[in-house]
Design a protein around this motif. Structure first.
Motif, mmCIF file in Angstrom:
data_model
loop_
_atom_site.group_PDB
_atom_site.id
_atom_site.type_symbol
_atom_site.label_atom_id
_atom_site.label_comp_id
_atom_site.label_asym_id
_atom_site.label_seq_id
_atom_site.Cartn_x
_atom_site.Cartn_y
_atom_site.Cartn_z
ATOM 1 N N GLU A 120 1.062 -1.285 0.047
ATOM 2 C CA GLU A 120 -0.037 -0.080 0.091
ATOM 3 C C GLU A 120 0.789 1.446 -0.039
ATOM 4 O O GLU A 120 1.604 1.396 0.692
ATOM 5 C CB GLU A 120 -1.081 -0.072 1.207
ATOM 6 N N ASN A 121 0.526 1.867 -1.021
ATOM 7 C CA ASN A 121 1.503 3.365 -0.956
ATOM 8 C C ASN A 121 2.800 3.456 -1.084
ATOM 9 O O ASN A 121 3.579 4.134 -0.531
ATOM 10 C CB ASN A 121 0.717 4.499 -0.153
ATOM 11 N N LEU A 122 3.568 2.195 -1.514
ATOM 12 C CA LEU A 122 4.718 1.912 -1.455
ATOM 13 C C LEU A 122 5.662 3.005 -1.662
ATOM 14 O O LEU A 122 6.588 3.301 -1.061
ATOM 15 C CB LEU A 122 5.155 0.591 -2.178
ATOM 16 N N PHE A 123 5.768 3.410 -3.087
ATOM 17 C CA PHE A 123 6.559 4.536 -3.616
ATOM 18 C C PHE A 123 6.587 5.755 -2.818
ATOM 19 O O PHE A 123 7.385 6.227 -2.593
ATOM 20 C CB PHE A 123 6.365 4.665 -4.919
ATOM 21 N N ASN A 124 5.291 6.337 -2.239
ATOM 22 C CA ASN A 124 5.340 7.461 -1.890
ATOM 23 C C ASN A 124 5.800 7.218 -0.311
ATOM 24 O O ASN A 124 6.573 8.240 0.135
ATOM 25 C CB ASN A 124 3.803 8.189 -1.711
ATOM 26 N N VAL A 125 5.588 6.100 0.517
ATOM 27 C CA VAL A 125 5.825 5.971 1.953
ATOM 28 C C VAL A 125 7.452 5.804 1.836
ATOM 29 O O VAL A 125 8.044 6.402 2.801
ATOM 30 C CB VAL A 125 5.247 4.833 2.353
ATOM 31 N N SER A 126 8.010 5.377 0.792
ATOM 32 C CA SER A 126 9.585 5.002 0.717
ATOM 33 C C SER A 126 10.422 6.384 0.672
ATOM 34 O O SER A 126 11.329 6.589 1.171
ATOM 35 C CB SER A 126 9.990 3.980 -0.275
ATOM 36 N N ARG A 127 9.770 7.309 -0.159
ATOM 37 C CA ARG A 127 10.352 8.506 -0.319
ATOM 38 C C ARG A 127 10.453 9.543 0.785
ATOM 39 O O ARG A 127 11.389 10.066 1.293
ATOM 40 C CB ARG A 127 9.658 9.412 -1.533
ATOM 41 N N ARG A 128 9.209 9.605 1.504
ATOM 42 C CA ARG A 128 8.957 10.150 2.722
ATOM 43 C C ARG A 128 9.847 9.567 3.864
ATOM 44 O O ARG A 128 10.576 10.542 4.738
ATOM 45 C CB ARG A 128 7.479 10.245 3.155
ATOM 46 N N TYR A 129 10.112 8.010 3.920
ATOM 47 C CA TYR A 129 10.796 7.549 4.815
ATOM 48 C C TYR A 129 12.374 8.068 4.652
ATOM 49 O O TYR A 129 12.991 8.296 5.660
ATOM 50 C CB TYR A 129 10.536 6.232 4.745
ATOM 51 N N PHE A 130 12.857 7.857 3.351
ATOM 52 C CA PHE A 130 14.145 8.087 2.938
ATOM 53 C C PHE A 130 14.323 9.845 3.347
ATOM 54 O O PHE A 130 15.802 9.826 3.687
ATOM 55 C CB PHE A 130 14.395 7.804 1.628
ATOM 56 N N ARG A 131 13.526 10.690 2.904
ATOM 57 C CA ARG A 131 14.032 12.182 3.042
ATOM 58 C C ARG A 131 14.112 12.232 4.837
ATOM 59 O O ARG A 131 14.959 13.030 5.134
ATOM 60 C CB ARG A 131 12.877 12.833 2.683
ATOM 61 N N LYS A 132 13.414 11.576 5.588
ATOM 62 C CA LYS A 132 13.382 11.896 7.021
ATOM 63 C C LYS A 132 14.322 11.459 7.712
ATOM 64 O O LYS A 132 15.121 11.878 8.641
ATOM 65 C CB LYS A 132 11.951 11.444 7.600
ATOM 66 N N TYR A 133 14.676 9.812 7.317
ATOM 67 C CA TYR A 133 15.868 8.970 8.090
ATOM 68 C C TYR A 133 16.872 8.756 7.229
ATOM 69 O O TYR A 133 17.754 8.019 7.756
ATOM 70 C CB TYR A 133 14.824 7.735 8.545
#
Length: 434
Positions: A120-133
């Protein structure tokens, strides 16, 4: 038991195809032809808790462009929830293909015989996670593939299997003024793919050279497989005459009466100089541009739009279509006098290969990977020199012998990138990594 390569559906899910989408679909088909199975991992807004039938319905609804509407409160809640869940990783869920949904309209976008998975929403979640952490999002499969091959740089890693990342080019870093990418983020992402991945795949020696020069990567960890594209699958059932009739009936264009450019209209594609060269060359042929308007397209089309206001006759000499379905696009290529692609930089340059495969002469630039792909089988010009582009157009317009020579040379050159050679390079890379 067959070995399995999973690929991502990041670009395959787009409503309008891209070069990377063509790459992904062709990759999946070639994986199957080397005797392996292929899976495709998507990132649609589909809850894993849905019943299997509803997951299937939701998936094709998502492919059709339907997106659930969220208010800012529910969206903020979902993103907060992600921050707590993302470090634990996600598990891909199977999307059944029972035939309950009429899905033939997607046959051109879905890899054949490929199992479908979704997070679910894999690509959007991964980008937000990478930007933050600054960390790659972890994904698990209940049944592991042998290899995960990401067709595009994405901050995601499948746990417990080798991960390959395809880096098509480094245009955001080599020509930063031609893209909207956040350059610091992009540099971090490519660095992350090299550090988190087991191997980097690329599509030309030029791109491989850029990767090794700009990043701390070992040459043994980067493989150039080049690209291949099967045009005969869509053209084999259609004769040249039928293709020409299709172009005449739909677009009002006579065979070999026009030069064709196709691709996104953005700074690196050099459409502004192409239009300037065409207007100054005083040609008998028309110029047909097929491409969606991308970043800075207004600047690329500024001269043309300005001239159209002053000279109404130009609308008959330069025609712009923002989209052509792939079967129609192939007919446009086959019916063109030549394909013109004076791009400032390409990681590969599929339009040139497709034209050569279809027996159409080409004009391309001396920059990036294009000379590597076209060799001496194209009329190569300096893309920064408008006069050189104009001279190339004049030669192709008026010299049928040159066109014939380029047609024969292009058809022969395209064999270097045929499916057989591509499958060999692909299999060698997979055997090495697996």
């Amino acid at each position: 038991m067959k070995r399995v390569v999973a690929i991502d559906g990041h670009n395959l899910a787009l409503q309008r195809g891209t070069g990377v989408a063509t790459y992904g679909k062709n990759l999946a088909n070639n994986i199957q032809e080397i005797g392996w199975d292929s899976w495709t991992l998507y990132g649609g807004p589909i809850s894993r808790r849905q019943l299997p039938l509803l997951r299937e319905i939701s998936f094709f609804d998502y492919l059709g462009g339907t997106a659930p509407k969220k208010g800012w409160v529910s969206d903020a809640y979902a993103q907060t929830k992600e921050l707590f869940r993302a470090p634990l990783g996600y598990t891909a869920v199977d999307i059944p293909k029972t035939g309950s949904v009429e899905a033939r309209r997607f046959s051109g976008r879905l890899p054949e015989e490929s199992r479908i998975f979704n997070v679910e929403n894999l690509f959007n979640v991964s980008r937000r996670y990478f930007r933050k952490y600054n960390k790659f999002l972890k994904v698990r499969f209940s049944e592991k593939p042998d290899i995960m091959h990401w067709t595009y740089p994405l901050p995601i890693k499948v746990v417990g299997v080798p991960n390959i990342y395809t880096v098509h080019d480094l245009v955001p870093l080599r020509l930063p003024y031609t893209t909207l990418d956040n350059k610091r983020y992009y540099h971090r992402l490519i660095k992350g793919c090299i550090e988190n991945g087991d191997h980097i795949c690329t599509v030309s020696e030029k791109s491989k050279e850029d990767i090794l020069r700009l990043f701390d990567a070992s040459e043994s960890d980067v493989t150039n497989t080049y690209q291949s594209v099967e045009t005969d699958l869509l053209t084999g059932a259609k004769s040249q005459r039928e293709a020409e009739q299709e172009v005449s009936g739909i677009y009002g264009l006579a065979p070999q009466s026009y030069f064709l450019f196709f691709g996104a209209i953005e700074p690196k594609k050099n459409v502004a100089r192409l239009v300037e060269a065409f207007l100054s060359a005083r040609l008998d042929a028309k110029l047909v541009i097929v491409g969606s308007l991308a970043w800075k397209s207004d600047e690329e089309m500024k001269l043309l739009n300005s001239m159209l206001k002053q000279r109404l006759d130009l609308s008959q000499r330069i025609q712009v279509f923002d989209y052509a379905p792939r079967p129609f696009l192939l007919s446009l290529i086959r019916s063109a006098k030549a394909v013109v692609f004076p791009s400032l930089y390409e990681g590969f340059g599929l339009p040139v290969l497709e034209a050569m495969q279809l027996g159409v002469p080409t004009l391309c630039s001396t920059e990036g990977s294009l000379p590597e792909v076209a060799g001496n089988a194209s009329l190569n010009v300096d893309p920064y020199d408008v006069a050189a582009i104009a001279r190339g157009l004049q030669i192709l317009d008026r010299d049928s012998a040159v066109r014939q020579q380029l047609t024969l040379a292009g058809t022969e050159r395209a064999k270097l990138f045929d499916a057989g050679n591509y499958k060999t390079r692909l299999l060698n890379m997979y055997e090495k990594v697996a």
